[in-house]
Design an enzyme around this catalytic site. Structure first.
Site, mmCIF file in Angstrom:
data_model
loop_
_atom_site.group_PDB
_atom_site.id
_atom_site.type_symbol
_atom_site.label_atom_id
_atom_site.label_comp_id
_atom_site.label_asym_id
_atom_site.label_seq_id
_atom_site.Cartn_x
_atom_site.Cartn_y
_atom_site.Cartn_z
ATOM 1 N N GLY A 1 0.811 -1.213 0.000
ATOM 2 C CA GLY A 1 0.000 0.000 0.000
ATOM 3 C C GLY A 1 0.848 1.268 0.000
ATOM 4 O O GLY A 1 1.769 1.385 0.804
ATOM 5 N N CYS B 1 -8.180 -1.563 5.147
ATOM 6 C CA CYS B 1 -7.108 -1.920 6.088
ATOM 7 C C CYS B 1 -7.598 -1.741 7.523
ATOM 8 O O CYS B 1 -8.028 -0.647 7.899
ATOM 9 C CB CYS B 1 -5.869 -1.066 5.859
ATOM 10 S SG CYS B 1 -4.567 -1.455 7.059
HETATM 11 C C1 LIG Z 1 1.660 -8.500 6.379
HETATM 12 C C2 LIG Z 1 0.458 -8.067 5.571
HETATM 13 C C3 LIG Z 1 0.408 -6.776 5.043
HETATM 14 C C4 LIG Z 1 -0.699 -6.361 4.286
HETATM 15 N N1 LIG Z 1 -0.704 -5.100 3.739
HETATM 16 C C5 LIG Z 1 -1.729 -4.741 2.922
HETATM 17 C C6 LIG Z 1 -1.707 -3.466 2.251
HETATM 18 O O1 LIG Z 1 -0.764 -2.680 2.356
HETATM 19 N N2 LIG Z 1 -2.774 -3.148 1.462
HETATM 20 C C7 LIG Z 1 -3.836 -4.010 1.293
HETATM 21 O O2 LIG Z 1 -4.781 -3.675 0.551
HETATM 22 N N3 LIG Z 1 -3.863 -5.222 1.886
HETATM 23 C C8 LIG Z 1 -2.839 -5.608 2.697
HETATM 24 N N4 LIG Z 1 -2.854 -6.852 3.282
HETATM 25 C C9 LIG Z 1 -4.005 -7.764 3.053
HETATM 26 C C10 LIG Z 1 -3.700 -8.784 1.946
HETATM 27 O O3 LIG Z 1 -3.427 -8.123 0.739
HETATM 28 C C11 LIG Z 1 -4.872 -9.781 1.761
HETATM 29 O O4 LIG Z 1 -6.035 -9.044 1.473
HETATM 30 C C12 LIG Z 1 -5.135 -10.635 2.994
HETATM 31 O O5 LIG Z 1 -3.939 -10.964 3.651
HETATM 32 C C13 LIG Z 1 -5.918 -11.908 2.680
HETATM 33 O O6 LIG Z 1 -5.220 -12.773 1.821
HETATM 34 P P1 LIG Z 1 -4.284 -14.002 2.367
HETATM 35 O O7 LIG Z 1 -5.095 -14.748 3.382
HETATM 36 O O8 LIG Z 1 -3.936 -14.797 1.157
HETATM 37 O O9 LIG Z 1 -3.088 -13.359 2.989
HETATM 38 C C14 LIG Z 1 -1.768 -7.267 4.055
HETATM 39 C C15 LIG Z 1 -1.709 -8.563 4.595
HETATM 40 C C16 LIG Z 1 -0.609 -8.981 5.332
HETATM 41 C C17 LIG Z 1 -0.583 -10.397 5.860
#
Ligand SMILES: Cc1cc2nc3c(=O)[nH]c(=O)nc-3n(C[C@H](O)[C@H](O)[C@H](O)COP(=O)(O)O)c2cc1C
Length: 304
Positions: A47, A131
């Site tokens: 982000g 977020c």
């Molecule tokens: C460490 C971390 C940082 C994240 N930072 C962002 C971000 O900056 N912007 C965003 O839209 N989502 C962010 N997310 C959310 C992920 O993009 C995603 O929507 C969420 O983790 C679900 O997918 P997953 O279960 O495969 O991780 C972040 C997730 C994690 C784990």
């Protein structure tokens, strides 16, 4: 040979439907030593905000059953450094870059997205209104239709780039938010962002994260994410990018059947940095073996 994996998301055409999720793949350039970052459908970069952000105090991540909590708080280098330092490398590597945008007001989102118009090599903007780890902006816009639509409308006016609005699983009614952002001009929606969670160290009696709470991601959230993708697919006509706990081909197929036209892989990148390229290969083999294209599967769950 035609590319069976080519994926059309409204105005955005990707070489395949396997993307990596924002915040779990840095700015993409960090991975160019271990894989061909141009071979995946797209990289939703960490982000980005107008100004750099330090993020939240540590610890900012901890492991939980079948998942993890994070409270990064959108720490990032800011627009200028991203554009001058990371974008040239991403262009050179041929990566499909999705700018994940964060702002604290509709005007700030619009200003940031307007600035992205002039950056060569941005394929789309993903508007993060979901977020859970920030004091302002983020999830505060994503919990209901009205603020979500205000941000989307401001962004829509500011850019002609494809606009993906990233939805929160904590919305009062995610279908209502999806309909509102569709009406306000979103080209597609992505879901889900993380759920607010908490984990406590029983020895110290303190939360395991520096700010007390964090966003839950990983396989633990997958059934919730699949259900929400299904719900949103019943509510809107624009394409859906699904995510939440994807680790293997079976998970990808599950999201397609629920109604997603593309997917993002997030937390799984931490345990296997090349999982996304492996999924592209597995999906291609699956399609060839079964004589299908991913699109043929979208929304094809057979409900009782
Ligand atoms: C460490 C971390 C940082 C994240 N930072 C962002 C971000 O900056 N912007 C965003 O839209 N989502 C962010 N997310 C959310 C992920 O993009 C995603 O929507 C969420 O983790 C679900 O997918 P997953 O279960 O495969 O991780 C972040 C997730 C994690 C784990």
């Amino acid at each position: 040979m035609t590319n069976v994996l080519e994926t059309v998301l409204g105005p955005l055409t990707l070489k395949n439907p396997i993307l990596v999720a924002s915040g779990t793949f840095g700015y993409g350039v960090e991975y160019s030593d271990v894989m061909d970052i141009s071979s995946i459908g797209g990289i939703s970069v960490k982000g980005i905000s107008l100004q750099p952000r330090p993020g939240n105090p540590p610890p900012r991540m901890c492991e939980t059953p079948s998942g993890m909590l994070n409270s990064i708080g959108l720490a990032n280098v800011g627009f200028d450094v991203f554009v001058t330092r990371m974008m040239p490398k991403l262009r050179e590597q041929g990566a499909t870059v999705i700018a994940n945008a964060y702002g604290t007001s509709a005007d700030e989102f619009a200003e940031l997205c307007r600035k992205f118009n002039d950056v060569e090599g941005i394929a789309a903007i993903e508007v993060n209104i979901s977020c859970p780890n920030v004091k302002s902006g983020g999830i505060h816009f994503g919990v209901s239709g009205k603020p979500a639509a205000e941000v989307t409308e401001a962004v829509r006016k500011a850019t002609a780039l494809p606009v993906i609005v990233k939805l929160s699983p904590e919305a009062f009614d995610i279908k209502e938010v999806a309909r509102a952002v569709e009406a306000a001009g979103a080209d597609s929606v992505s879901l889900i962002n993380t759920f607010r969670g908490m984990s406590i160290d029983v020895n110290t009696r303190k939360p395991r994260l520096g700010v007390g709470f964090g966003g839950l991601s990983g396989p633990a959230v997958r059934p919730l994410a699949v259900r929400m993708v299904y719900d949103v697919a019943q509510a809107v006509r624009i394409p859906i990018i699904g995510m939440g706990g994807i680790t293997c081909l079976r998970d990808v197929l599950e999201f397609f059947l629920a109604g997603a036209s593309a997917v993002q892989v997030g937390t799984a990148n931490f345990s296997n940095p090349t999982v996304a390229v492996e999924l592209v290969r597995d999906l291609e083999q699956y399609c060839e073996r079964n004589g299908v294209k991913p699109f043929d599967l979208v929304g094809k769950v057979q409900m009782p």
